[in-house]
Design a protein around this motif. Structure first.
Motif, short mmCIF file in Angstrom:
data_model
loop_
_atom_site.label_atom_id
_atom_site.label_comp_id
_atom_site.label_asym_id
_atom_site.label_seq_id
_atom_site.Cartn_x
_atom_site.Cartn_y
_atom_site.Cartn_z
N GLN A 141 -10.40 48.11 61.37
CA GLN A 141 -10.93 47.75 62.68
C GLN A 141 -12.40 48.12 62.83
OE1 GLN A 141 -8.44 51.19 64.77
NE2 GLN A 141 -9.86 50.25 66.21
N TYR A 142 -12.91 49.02 61.98
CA TYR A 142 -14.31 49.43 62.05
C TYR A 142 -15.17 48.77 60.97
CZ TYR A 142 -12.21 53.00 65.01
OH TYR A 142 -11.50 53.65 66.00
N MET A 143 -14.60 47.79 60.27
CA MET A 143 -15.30 47.16 59.17
C MET A 143 -16.56 46.43 59.64
SD MET A 143 -15.68 46.74 56.01
CE MET A 143 -14.16 47.50 55.42
N ASN A 144 -16.48 45.69 60.75
CA ASN A 144 -17.65 44.98 61.26
C ASN A 144 -18.77 45.95 61.64
OD1 ASN A 144 -16.49 42.45 60.97
ND2 ASN A 144 -15.68 42.40 63.05
N GLU A 145 -18.38 47.06 62.24
CA GLU A 145 -19.36 48.08 62.61
C GLU A 145 -20.02 48.66 61.37
OE1 GLU A 145 -19.00 51.05 66.18
OE2 GLU A 145 -18.07 51.99 64.42
N PHE A 146 -19.21 48.94 60.36
CA PHE A 146 -19.73 49.50 59.12
C PHE A 146 -20.67 48.52 58.42
CE2 PHE A 146 -19.33 49.72 54.46
CZ PHE A 146 -19.92 50.96 54.25
N LEU A 147 -20.30 47.25 58.36
CA LEU A 147 -21.14 46.24 57.71
C LEU A 147 -22.49 46.10 58.43
CD1 LEU A 147 -18.52 43.46 56.85
CD2 LEU A 147 -19.62 45.09 55.28
N THR A 148 -22.46 46.19 59.75
CA THR A 148 -23.70 46.13 60.53
C THR A 148 -24.60 47.31 60.19
OG1 THR A 148 -22.58 45.01 62.35
CG2 THR A 148 -24.70 46.04 62.84
N ILE A 149 -23.98 48.50 60.14
CA ILE A 149 -24.72 49.72 59.79
C ILE A 149 -25.31 49.61 58.39
CG2 ILE A 149 -24.46 52.18 59.28
CD1 ILE A 149 -22.32 52.24 61.47
N ALA A 150 -24.50 49.14 57.45
CA ALA A 150 -24.94 49.01 56.06
C ALA A 150 -26.12 48.05 55.94
CB ALA A 150 -23.78 48.55 55.18
N LEU A 151 -26.07 46.95 56.67
CA LEU A 151 -27.14 45.95 56.62
C LEU A 151 -28.43 46.50 57.21
CD1 LEU A 151 -28.05 43.09 55.96
CD2 LEU A 151 -27.21 42.37 58.22
N VAL A 152 -28.32 47.13 58.38
CA VAL A 152 -29.50 47.71 59.03
C VAL A 152 -30.11 48.79 58.14
CG1 VAL A 152 -30.28 49.09 60.99
CG2 VAL A 152 -28.70 47.19 61.36
N HIS A 153 -29.25 49.61 57.54
CA HIS A 153 -29.73 50.67 56.66
C HIS A 153 -30.42 50.11 55.42
CE1 HIS A 153 -29.06 53.51 53.24
NE2 HIS A 153 -29.65 54.32 54.09
N LEU A 154 -29.88 49.04 54.86
CA LEU A 154 -30.47 48.41 53.68
C LEU A 154 -31.90 47.97 53.96
CD1 LEU A 154 -30.26 47.29 50.80
CD2 LEU A 154 -29.30 45.20 51.79
N VAL A 155 -32.10 47.34 55.12
CA VAL A 155 -33.44 46.90 55.50
C VAL A 155 -34.37 48.09 55.67
CG1 VAL A 155 -34.80 45.74 57.29
CG2 VAL A 155 -32.58 44.80 56.60
N ALA A 156 -33.86 49.14 56.32
CA ALA A 156 -34.68 50.32 56.59
C ALA A 156 -35.07 51.06 55.31
CB ALA A 156 -33.94 51.26 57.53
N VAL A 157 -34.10 51.26 54.42
CA VAL A 157 -34.36 52.05 53.22
C VAL A 157 -35.23 51.30 52.21
CG1 VAL A 157 -32.38 51.35 51.78
CG2 VAL A 157 -33.23 53.69 51.64
N ALA A 158 -35.18 49.97 52.25
CA ALA A 158 -35.97 49.17 51.31
C ALA A 158 -37.41 48.97 51.79
CB ALA A 158 -35.31 47.81 51.09
N SER A 159 -37.68 49.30 53.05
CA SER A 159 -39.03 49.13 53.58
C SER A 159 -39.92 50.27 53.11
CB SER A 159 -38.98 49.11 55.12
OG SER A 159 -38.15 48.06 55.58
N PRO A 160 -41.16 49.96 52.70
CA PRO A 160 -42.09 51.01 52.26
C PRO A 160 -42.34 52.02 53.36
CG PRO A 160 -42.88 48.85 51.61
CD PRO A 160 -41.73 48.61 52.55
#
Length: 208
Positions: free
Chosen positions: A2-21
């Motif tokens: 039930q928390y999979m959508n929330e987790f995927l959103t977090i993972a996507l946002v984090h990916l963008v943040a961590v990959a940014s210089p």
């Protein structure tokens, strides 16, 4: 599930943040070029551990206090800027090898311990007020208030592991033989470039 959508959103946002210089990226690149793969990986581990710090105070609500208390947030900003300038000073001092050192110019420098590299990564991320804002928005705007504490903790552990692994991967790629050969004798220019980036990031923290 039930928390999979929330987790995927977090993972996507984090990916963008961590990959940014940013400061983390700059210090990992700098240490990889200057000191080699091992030191860069310890720096990456330090960054990952600092994520747990952000997660810890976010779970207890301190991130809201920091972000809503101007003087406290300003203090964090100036501490982070001062530390980035300290790191930038060392990077900007990099120069071409002299004499017989030219032959070994593609080899990493010596003079920094694994413990120091770990702390360098930890402080670079831990003192970054931008990370405070990121986790504040994450734990207030994306993660539902009714999400169980144990699930939130799981999110935090994932973010720490994903961050550490990303920068370890970056450290590995930057220290492969082909990349090292490409950087070659002009590697100090990249070191200086990272120094300029760190100065710019420090100015951005202070000037907003």
């Amino acid at each position: 599930m039930q928390y999979m959508n929330e987790f995927l959103t977090i993972a996507l946002v984090h990916l963008v943040a961590v990959a940014s210089p940013g400061p983390d990226f700059a210090i990992v690149v700098r240490n990889s070029i200057a000191y080699g793969r091992r030191i860069a990986i310890f720096t990456s581990v330090g960054i990952g551990l600092a994520i747990l710090l952000h997660v810890a105070y976010s779970l207890v609500g301190l991130s809201v206090v920091i972000a809503t208390t101007p003087w406290l947030f300003t203090t964090f900003s100036y501490l982070a800027a001062a530390y980035l300038l300290y790191l930038a000073f060392g990077a900007l001092r990099s120069g071409p090898p002299k004499g017989d050192a030219v032959i070994e110019s593609t080899q990493p420098q010596k003079g920094i311990s694994a413990k120091k590299a770990l702390w360098m990564g930890f402080l670079t991320n831990g003192l970054n007020p931008k990370a405070t804002l990121f986790f504040l928005s994450l734990f207030t705007a994306i993660i539902d208030i009714n999400t169980p504490f144990s699930v939130k903790l799981g999110y935090g552990i994932y973010l720490a592991l994903a961050t550490g692994l990303w920068f370890c991967f970056l450290s590995y790629m930057l220290s492969t033989s082909k990349v090292a050969e490409l950087i070659g004798r002009k590697g100090y220019w990249l070191d200086r470039a990272m120094g300029v980036l760190l100065v710019g990031l420090a100015a951005k923290l202070v000037l907003g």
